[in-house]
Design a protein around this motif. Structure first.
Motif, mmCIF file in Angstrom:
data_model
loop_
_atom_site.group_PDB
_atom_site.id
_atom_site.type_symbol
_atom_site.label_atom_id
_atom_site.label_comp_id
_atom_site.label_asym_id
_atom_site.label_seq_id
_atom_site.Cartn_x
_atom_site.Cartn_y
_atom_site.Cartn_z
ATOM 1 N N HIS A 1 -10.573 20.804 -34.543
ATOM 2 C CA HIS A 1 -9.926 20.890 -33.227
ATOM 3 C C HIS A 1 -8.988 19.699 -33.039
ATOM 4 C CE1 HIS A 1 -10.196 22.219 -28.831
ATOM 5 N NE2 HIS A 1 -9.549 21.063 -28.747
ATOM 6 N N HIS B 1 -4.700 18.855 -31.499
ATOM 7 C CA HIS B 1 -3.470 19.387 -30.896
ATOM 8 C C HIS B 1 -2.299 18.756 -31.646
ATOM 9 C CE1 HIS B 1 -5.776 21.057 -27.475
ATOM 10 N NE2 HIS B 1 -6.557 20.032 -27.713
ATOM 11 N N GLU C 1 -7.232 26.865 -27.687
ATOM 12 C CA GLU C 1 -8.415 26.418 -26.970
ATOM 13 C C GLU C 1 -8.589 27.235 -25.691
ATOM 14 O OE1 GLU C 1 -8.235 22.181 -26.322
ATOM 15 O OE2 GLU C 1 -9.950 22.186 -24.987
ATOM 16 N N HIS D 1 -16.342 23.152 -28.843
ATOM 17 C CA HIS D 1 -15.665 21.927 -29.254
ATOM 18 C C HIS D 1 -16.114 20.765 -28.349
ATOM 19 C CE1 HIS D 1 -12.331 19.544 -27.566
ATOM 20 N NE2 HIS D 1 -12.212 20.451 -26.635
ATOM 21 N N ASP E 1 -9.966 16.029 -32.007
ATOM 22 C CA ASP E 1 -9.355 16.382 -30.723
ATOM 23 C C ASP E 1 -8.116 15.526 -30.460
ATOM 24 O OD1 ASP E 1 -8.949 17.899 -28.447
ATOM 25 O OD2 ASP E 1 -10.389 16.823 -27.212
#
Ligand SMILES: [Zn+2]
Length: 259
Positions: free
Chosen positions: A6, A8, A96, A157, A205
């Motif tokens: 996970h 971005h 997500e 997550h 994350d």
């Protein structure tokens, strides 16, 4: 071989250093990286990143609508649904997605979150793409919806809610993610007494920043190695065994075929 389940990767914080971050990931033995999205715009950015980097790095992507988007830009739901339908061959998860009680300032807002999440759940089931879930202060609500729709494949997550709900999540055989917050939070460390290693994944994350040894550094895939070292210590297992198991978990949940 570590995994980041996970991140971005499209975040503008990575602009100008994205390739370096990916190179550092490879140099530090991170070989599976999953970039999730928040809305239609970031979903399109993920598709572009996949096109740019898939030959060189083992990058995977998800498309989804974050609960924050579901509240602040509800019209985006339709665009995200279209993108998933159009590009389902390019994604390995829906995410997500989820629910967040922190944003729950009115009943109407909550309904918007639930509507968006249930739409994503349906797509996850229709297309056989596991859910990459955000569940802050709402894990119980998320769990209830997963049960209602008989969802089998889900990843919680960066789980931060209560231990009782975590036990139920484990019973349902869903996967649970640890971030570098594991390095400093005793509360999160205790979660390892509940979640068996066969249901654990690691994630940065990124670009989220953490306290402790990573203070003042932007989250990136290579930090997952530190999570594995801490997990090995907490589970009293060999770090290599832990690494192998987490990689297998990733491949099993997200249906990755190669080696
Ligand atoms: Zn996230």
């Amino acid at each position: 071989m570590y995994v980041d389940a996970h991140i971005h990767l499209y975040a503008e914080e990575y602009d100008g250093i994205r390739e370096e971050v990916l190179k550092r990931a490879v140099e530090n033995d991170v070989d599976l990286i999953l970039s999730v999205a928040e809305d239609s715009e970031t979903s399109l950015k993920n598709l572009e990143l996949l096109r740019m980097y898939r030959e060189k790095y083992k990058i995977y992507i998800g498309i989804g609508i974050h609960p924050y988007t579901a509240i602040n830009n509800p019209d985006d739901l339709e665009r995200v649904v279209d993108l998933i339908a159009q590009h389902h061959d390019s994604i390995i998860c829906i995410g997500e997605v989820g629910l967040d009680r922190k944003y729950n300032n009115s009943m109407k807002m909550w309904d918007k979150q639930v509507e968006a999440f249930e739409t994503m759940i349906q797509l996850s089931k229709d297309l056989l793409k596991p859910l990459n879930i955000h569940s802050r202060r709402a894990a119980k609500d998320v769990l209830a919806l997963l049960r209602k729709h008989d969802v089998r494949e889900a990843y919680f997550h960066w789980y931060t809610d209560d231990e009782e709900t975590l036990r139920e999540i484990v019973e349902e055989e869903y996967f649970v993610g640890f971030t570098p917050a594991l390095l400093t939070s005793k509360r999160i460390q205790r979660f390892t007494e509940i979640v068996p290693l066969t249901q654990v994944l690691t994630e940065s994350d990124g670009p989220v920043r953490y306290y402790g040894p990573l203070e003042n550094r932007m989250g990136e895939p290579m930090h997952t190695k530190l999570i594995v070292e801490k997990l090995a210590q907490l589970y009293e297992e060999d770090p290599i065994e832990v690494t192998i198991m987490i990689r297998e978990n990733f491949k099993r949940l997200f249906r990755i075929q190669y080696g």
